[in-house]
Scaffold this motif. Structure first.
Motif, PDB file in Angstrom:
ATOM      1  N   ALA B 123      32.160  17.145  -2.959  1.00 47.49           N
ATOM      2  CA  ALA B 123      32.792  17.102  -1.646  1.00 47.49           C
ATOM      3  C   ALA B 123      31.903  16.372  -0.644  1.00 47.49           C
ATOM      4  O   ALA B 123      32.369  15.551   0.144  1.00 47.49           O
ATOM      5  N   LEU B 124      30.601  16.645  -0.711  1.00 48.76           N
ATOM      6  CA  LEU B 124      29.698  15.996   0.232  1.00 48.76           C
ATOM      7  C   LEU B 124      29.584  14.508  -0.039  1.00 48.76           C
ATOM      8  O   LEU B 124      29.582  13.694   0.866  1.00 48.76           O
ATOM      9  N   GLN B 125      29.469  14.156  -1.324  1.00 48.59           N
ATOM     10  CA  GLN B 125      29.310  12.745  -1.648  1.00 48.59           C
ATOM     11  C   GLN B 125      30.545  11.949  -1.288  1.00 48.59           C
ATOM     12  O   GLN B 125      30.463  10.813  -0.867  1.00 48.59           O
ATOM     13  N   HIS B 126      31.687  12.592  -1.462  1.00 50.35           N
ATOM     14  CA  HIS B 126      32.925  11.906  -1.161  1.00 50.35           C
ATOM     15  C   HIS B 126      32.950  11.465   0.298  1.00 50.35           C
ATOM     16  O   HIS B 126      33.322  10.343   0.616  1.00 50.35           O
ATOM     17  N   THR B 127      32.513  12.355   1.168  1.00 54.15           N
ATOM     18  CA  THR B 127      32.571  12.015   2.586  1.00 54.15           C
ATOM     19  C   THR B 127      31.619  10.875   2.925  1.00 54.15           C
ATOM     20  O   THR B 127      31.726  10.269   3.974  1.00 54.15           O
ATOM     21  N   ALA B 128      30.695  10.598   2.030  1.00 52.36           N
ATOM     22  CA  ALA B 128      29.675   9.610   2.351  1.00 52.36           C
ATOM     23  C   ALA B 128      29.934   8.273   1.694  1.00 52.36           C
ATOM     24  O   ALA B 128      29.128   7.362   1.807  1.00 52.36           O
ATOM     25  N   SER B 129      31.069   8.159   1.031  1.00 53.85           N
ATOM     26  CA  SER B 129      31.232   6.992   0.173  1.00 53.85           C
ATOM     27  C   SER B 129      32.174   5.953   0.769  1.00 53.85           C
ATOM     28  O   SER B 129      32.639   5.078   0.075  1.00 53.85           O
ATOM     29  N   GLN B 130      32.457   6.072   2.044  1.00 51.30           N
ATOM     30  CA  GLN B 130      33.434   5.158   2.633  1.00 51.30           C
ATOM     31  C   GLN B 130      32.724   3.940   3.209  1.00 51.30           C
ATOM     32  O   GLN B 130      31.889   4.060   4.102  1.00 51.30           O
ATOM     33  N   ASP B 131      33.072   2.783   2.704  1.00 50.53           N
ATOM     34  CA  ASP B 131      32.409   1.557   3.164  1.00 50.53           C
ATOM     35  C   ASP B 131      32.712   1.272   4.626  1.00 50.53           C
ATOM     36  O   ASP B 131      33.826   1.421   5.083  1.00 50.53           O
ATOM     37  N   GLY B 132      31.685   0.852   5.348  1.00 46.66           N
ATOM     38  CA  GLY B 132      31.888   0.426   6.728  1.00 46.66           C
ATOM     39  C   GLY B 132      31.989   1.568   7.718  1.00 46.66           C
ATOM     40  O   GLY B 132      32.060   1.349   8.921  1.00 46.66           O
ATOM     41  N   ALA B 133      31.995   2.808   7.223  1.00 48.34           N
ATOM     42  CA  ALA B 133      32.101   3.945   8.130  1.00 48.34           C
ATOM     43  C   ALA B 133      30.733   4.224   8.768  1.00 48.34           C
ATOM     44  O   ALA B 133      29.696   3.811   8.250  1.00 48.34           O
ATOM     45  N   ILE B 134      30.765   4.938   9.884  1.00 44.29           N
ATOM     46  CA  ILE B 134      29.519   5.408  10.506  1.00 44.29           C
ATOM     47  C   ILE B 134      29.153   6.723   9.825  1.00 44.29           C
ATOM     48  O   ILE B 134      29.887   7.706   9.923  1.00 44.29           O
ATOM     49  N   ASN B 135      28.021   6.728   9.119  1.00 44.45           N
ATOM     50  CA  ASN B 135      27.676   7.883   8.296  1.00 44.45           C
ATOM     51  C   ASN B 135      26.817   8.883   9.068  1.00 44.45           C
ATOM     52  O   ASN B 135      25.619   8.694   9.222  1.00 44.45           O
ATOM     53  N   LEU B 136      27.457   9.932   9.553  1.00 46.79           N
ATOM     54  CA  LEU B 136      26.723  11.044  10.178  1.00 46.79           C
ATOM     55  C   LEU B 136      26.787  12.251   9.245  1.00 46.79           C
ATOM     56  O   LEU B 136      26.748  13.403   9.682  1.00 46.79           O
ATOM     57  N   SER B 137      26.928  11.986   7.948  1.00 47.11           N
ATOM     58  CA  SER B 137      27.185  13.060   6.992  1.00 47.11           C
ATOM     59  C   SER B 137      26.084  13.235   5.953  1.00 47.11           C
ATOM     60  O   SER B 137      25.724  14.359   5.621  1.00 47.11           O
ATOM     61  N   SER B 138      25.532  12.131   5.438  1.00 47.16           N
ATOM     62  CA  SER B 138      24.598  12.250   4.306  1.00 47.16           C
ATOM     63  C   SER B 138      23.186  12.543   4.788  1.00 47.16           C
ATOM     64  O   SER B 138      22.633  11.784   5.585  1.00 47.16           O
ATOM     65  N   LEU B 139      22.604  13.607   4.253  1.00 48.33           N
ATOM     66  CA  LEU B 139      21.245  13.993   4.646  1.00 48.33           C
ATOM     67  C   LEU B 139      20.229  13.159   3.863  1.00 48.33           C
ATOM     68  O   LEU B 139      19.469  13.670   3.045  1.00 48.33           O
ATOM     69  N   TYR B 140      20.257  11.854   4.086  1.00 45.74           N
ATOM     70  CA  TYR B 140      19.307  10.933   3.459  1.00 45.74           C
ATOM     71  C   TYR B 140      18.513  10.270   4.569  1.00 45.74           C
ATOM     72  O   TYR B 140      19.001  10.123   5.680  1.00 45.74           O
ATOM     73  N   PRO B 141      17.310   9.811   4.240  1.00 46.78           N
ATOM     74  CA  PRO B 141      16.616   8.958   5.200  1.00 46.78           C
ATOM     75  C   PRO B 141      17.291   7.590   5.232  1.00 46.78           C
ATOM     76  O   PRO B 141      18.075   7.253   4.349  1.00 46.78           O
ATOM     77  N   ASP B 142      16.981   6.819   6.246  1.00 43.96           N
ATOM     78  CA  ASP B 142      17.557   5.479   6.367  1.00 43.96           C
ATOM     79  C   ASP B 142      16.877   4.545   5.367  1.00 43.96           C
ATOM     80  O   ASP B 142      15.676   4.302   5.470  1.00 43.96           O
ATOM     81  N   PRO B 143      17.634   4.021   4.389  1.00 47.89           N
ATOM     82  CA  PRO B 143      17.000   3.170   3.383  1.00 47.89           C
ATOM     83  C   PRO B 143      16.381   1.909   3.982  1.00 47.89           C
ATOM     84  O   PRO B 143      15.411   1.374   3.440  1.00 47.89           O
ATOM     85  N   ASP B 144      16.922   1.450   5.108  1.00 52.65           N
ATOM     86  CA  ASP B 144      16.381   0.230   5.712  1.00 52.65           C
ATOM     87  C   ASP B 144      14.971   0.435   6.261  1.00 52.65           C
ATOM     88  O   ASP B 144      14.276  -0.536   6.560  1.00 52.65           O
ATOM     89  N   LEU B 145      14.557   1.693   6.422  1.00 53.13           N
ATOM     90  CA  LEU B 145      13.214   1.948   6.940  1.00 53.13           C
ATOM     91  C   LEU B 145      12.169   2.003   5.820  1.00 53.13           C
ATOM     92  O   LEU B 145      10.982   2.093   6.076  1.00 53.13           O
ATOM     93  N   PHE B 146      12.627   1.962   4.564  1.00 53.88           N
ATOM     94  CA  PHE B 146      11.673   2.068   3.450  1.00 53.88           C
ATOM     95  C   PHE B 146      10.737   0.861   3.445  1.00 53.88           C
ATOM     96  O   PHE B 146      11.173  -0.281   3.444  1.00 53.88           O
ATOM     97  N   PRO B 147       9.418   1.112   3.421  1.00 58.64           N
ATOM     98  CA  PRO B 147       8.441   0.003   3.459  1.00 58.64           C
ATOM     99  C   PRO B 147       8.287  -0.635   2.080  1.00 58.64           C
ATOM    100  O   PRO B 147       7.293  -0.412   1.382  1.00 58.64           O
ATOM    101  N   LEU B 148       9.275  -1.438   1.719  1.00 61.23           N
ATOM    102  CA  LEU B 148       9.360  -1.987   0.373  1.00 61.23           C
ATOM    103  C   LEU B 148       8.144  -2.836   0.009  1.00 61.23           C
ATOM    104  O   LEU B 148       7.599  -2.723  -1.088  1.00 61.23           O
ATOM    105  N   ASP B 149       7.706  -3.682   0.937  1.00 62.74           N
ATOM    106  CA  ASP B 149       6.582  -4.581   0.621  1.00 62.74           C
ATOM    107  C   ASP B 149       5.319  -3.798   0.311  1.00 62.74           C
ATOM    108  O   ASP B 149       4.610  -4.099  -0.655  1.00 62.74           O
ATOM    109  N   GLU B 150       5.046  -2.787   1.128  1.00 62.27           N
ATOM    110  CA  GLU B 150       3.842  -1.985   0.898  1.00 62.27           C
ATOM    111  C   GLU B 150       3.941  -1.241  -0.433  1.00 62.27           C
ATOM    112  O   GLU B 150       2.955  -1.137  -1.162  1.00 62.27           O
ATOM    113  N   PHE B 151       5.131  -0.727  -0.728  1.00 63.78           N
ATOM    114  CA  PHE B 151       5.254   0.017  -1.978  1.00 63.78           C
ATOM    115  C   PHE B 151       5.118  -0.921  -3.174  1.00 63.78           C
ATOM    116  O   PHE B 151       4.469  -0.600  -4.169  1.00 63.78           O
TER     117      PHE B 151
END
Lengths: 515, 515
Positions: B123-151
């Protein structure tokens, strides 16, 4: 011995096998009584697990469980390398001890099923941990053969292409392209499955764990080849399952014994390693595969097929997997792994199963640990898609074949005439059978003092096994080390065979049949 | 509805709560009888789980289990997005169906405890799977903040330095330097532990799983905050544990209710999220921490402390962890994770526990999946040792604080006067309480049709919860999207509050106290 004779001694234990009380509980109870009755005092050493299990005619796990129970109560202290000692409940006779004064809150808090988790790989890992020794003991691939550059390139390539997405939660069932690759690979080998029928796991060990959780309630019997992979035995026991062994003959598990067992045991699962079985190295014949599958289907008991080493074949025709033979998809769950053919540390394996099983496994995978690292899955897929896995397999199969041949050749040259061994079609081990009167464990211990690590075969039996076998791994050591290790072992065996001959009344040791 | 009225209907079900037969079994039995008696025919739709659980006054899990049982027998077909339908045992009235003809071998083979594994995050994942929606539902960190180069740099550096060794089996307890780093980090925060007291796990989910395996036998009660993290509830249920909720007040779990419960329930474990609780966002007061620990110690019931988000604090003084307060090491097992503060996809978490607990956990980790990938552990350690984690935390704490403030500000601006919400000191969620008469789930469904994803709070209650809350996540969306999402939600709530006011006889909606 003089010291021991001044101390208390454990009175003989009488077990009541009809009582329904677990034997380990009965043993623990007898020791408790001996302490409270004064026959054993604080500081007294308990009998070694091995000798007590022989004296009582029980398996080692039973004694280990009893000692574990007493240790968790604080009545017994287990000291590595020294043995188990009575600590005494009151502490009167014992030295002040920090742990005695502290309430055993945690021991009381543990689930009873945890008592069934021993430290399964301790004995095996110990034999493999000696620096500078020739390792013919650990069933690992040779780390020096790992194609690090190719893997690093694949890893960097997917990070560049997919970016931070690989650091988010992956799907519980696994990375799509890798599932597709594995499904196609299994299909090419005769087991037609789709990507939807694949679940990615943290190595095949987690595959076995998820299957155990899906099929076994506490107390359920599970049937295994005997001897077999220790990690499976301990895993099933950790789920509270009742582990039942069926003997092997050169073609595989005895199907008549299996049929009989399934008729009376209520078994819920059958665990089989058809290719290059661990530890006996044997490959199950096609006829036997068909026969065992027929028996399992007739009884409605699923087979868990562990194909941990199927790709490492050096000669002979590949046999169809049980999964391939199960054309209606009604009897077999298959687990595979990249651990032996590529690298254990990736911790990536997979399960192939019918859709209704997959949906259960995925739900369990999700609650257990959400998903396996998407980054490693994507890198592994990239590595495979670039053809590196096939190239790697070509290379290592040729190298391991040479090592197998070197081991077999050295055995012919250096081992006494009465020693027998298998000629494995694949995998990484040879199973050696020693002449009567030569103790495998003592041989392994002596070999270790000479810098050669081998595993005593009795470790792989579910109950106390005969001490007549050695499991010899040719995956880790180079050609020169294999030759040298076998030469050293040959000298040890030469002397032990002569001693056994002298000890034998008739002067001739009767050799046991090779498994 | 015209179509439905031509079909069979499920007769009223009478549950016998005193019978000892699980309610889910009783519900499944009633549906079976309705089919065999002809009241329901093949093709008939069963009531929606939600409405049946309301009609019967049971929790949703109970109904889901009943339907799952019927589905595994083949009597019911569950179609995603459509509902559950009777298939009919004989297949007479139904279309020919491949699955009907096939014996349900697998369903018979499953362990009964698997029946308790539903698909928890569906049920939770379903609410988070809509493309283009504003996601105020998934308790994840923002993937865009991941420091990919450093890692990536850290990853390449350890591969270069340690080579193929990182691709071998790691130790079950984890990569030494990472354990040391985590021990030092916990010690700096007041919980003095050594590296030996740390076990590395595949995320905190596996940490919870290993603790559940260590402390819970099937049937054992486990106490949780209610509402709480759904993944823990489903995990405990998958182990056959009996999940018991204790209500929260603004300071944390009610200690008097806990004391009372422990006196009569035989509970074996208490699961708590003291910091930025999921889903209520509250932080437990120091006094409450001390009180709950005292209650737990007095009853000898261990606490599992889940500190999934403790590092993400935006204001206020850090409270000592329960682990830090448990100075004698007799009551608390602590689990942490890199999922929220860095990246979920690393699948790396840890447990801090006293030595006697660690040795059990390590034995279980070994049989479960051997070890967590040494490569990822080494890369993560390198990343942390280079100071990248601290720098990353500085950066994301500042960003998430802005997002929290943006969400709170937008709520003040756009939400109707009667709506209440929390001001979280840290973490990634705000817990919203709606005025009486405004249905949270209907609100969430309507918001989704307007491209805004939020979670209805009742999903997080152990039994059917009140439909008065929304869990709003500010971790994923940027500032503009947060403002926009709250504005859209505000319009929806405005209209719903007006409608509720009109529907109310007195014309005024009484607002519920904020949790």
């Amino acid at each position: 011995m003089a010291v021991d004779s001044q101390r208390g001694e454990l009175p003989p234990i009488e077990l009541d096998r009809a009582s329904g009380l677990p034997l380990s509980r009965q043993i623990a109870g007898a020791i408790r009584s001996a302490v409270s009755g004064g026959a054993l005092r604080s500081g007294d050493r308990l009998p070694a697990e091995r000798s007590l299990c022989r004296a009582l005619g029980v398996d080692r796990m039973t004694v280990a469980r009893a000692y574990e129970e007493l240790a968790s109560e604080g009545l017994v202290v287990r000291e590595v390398g020294r043995g188990s000692f009575v600590r005494g409940r009151t502490g009167k006779a014992s030295r002040p001890h920090e742990a005695v004064e502290r309430p055993m809150r945690w021991a009381r808090a543990f689930a009873s099923r945890v008592g069934q988790v021993n430290h399964p790989f301790g004995a095996l890992q110990h034999t493999a941990s000696q620096d500078g020794a020739i390792n013919l003991s650990s069933l690992y691939p040779d780390p020096d053969l790992f194609p690090l550059d190719e893997f690093r390139a694949a890893l960097n390539s997917v990070m560049k292409r997919e970016g931070a997405r690989l650091f988010g939660y992956g799907s519980a069932e696994g990375y799509g392209p890798l599932r597709k690759y594995l499904a196609e690979s299994l299909t090419r080998r005769g087991a037609a499955v789709t990507a939807d029928e694949i679940v990615i796991t943290n190595g095949s060990q987690q595959g076995i764990d998820l299957v155990a959780r899906s099929f076994l309630d506490p107390g359920d019997p599970v049937v295994l080849e005997d001897p077999t992979y220790t990690g499976a035995v301990h895993l099933f026991q950790a789920h509270g399952a009742s582990v039942v062994g069926v003997p092997l003959d050169p073609e595989g598990m005895d199907p008549v014994a299996l049929d009989d067992l399934l008729s009376r045991s209520g078994a819920r699962l059958i665990y089989l390693i058809p290719n290059f079985q661990n530890p006996t190295s044997g490959t199950m014949s096609l006829k036997r595969r068909q026969h065992l599958l027929e028996v399992a289907l007739r009884h409605g008991v699923p087979i868990l097929e562990d194909d941990f080493g199927g790709d490492l074949r050096y000669e002979g025709a590949e046999q169809p997997s049980l999964k391939a033979l199960d054309i209606r998809g009604e009897g077999v769950v298959y687990v595979g792994t990249f651990a032996k053919k590529l690298a254990p540390g990736l911790r990536i394996g997979w399960i192939a199963a019918p859709p209704e099983v997959v949906s259960r496994l995925v739900a369990l995978k999700r609650v257990t640990d959400w998903s396996t690292s998407p980054l490693l899955q994507a890198a592994l897929h990239e590595f495979c898609a670039r053809g590196h896995l096939d190239a790697h397999l070509d290379r290592v199969v040729s190298i391991y074949r040479q090592r197998r041949d070197a081991m077999l050749g050295a055995m012919r040259k250096h081992f006494p005439a009465d020693v027998r061994w298998t000629r494995p079609e694949g995998g990484l081990v040879v199973w050696v059978t020693l002449p009567q009167g030569v103790d495998a464990e003592e041989t392994a211990v002596e070999a270790r003092t000479h810098g050669v690590l081998v595993s005593s075969g009795d470790l792989f039996f579910i109950r106390s096994g005969p001490r007549t076998n050695l499991r010899m791994v040719f995956g880790q050591a180079g050609l020169a080390d294999i030759e040298k290790g076998i030469r050293i072992l040959g000298r040890i065996l030469d002397r032990r065979v002569r001693e056994a001959d002298r000890a034998s009344a008739t002067g001739t040791a009767e050799s046991l049949p090779v498994l």
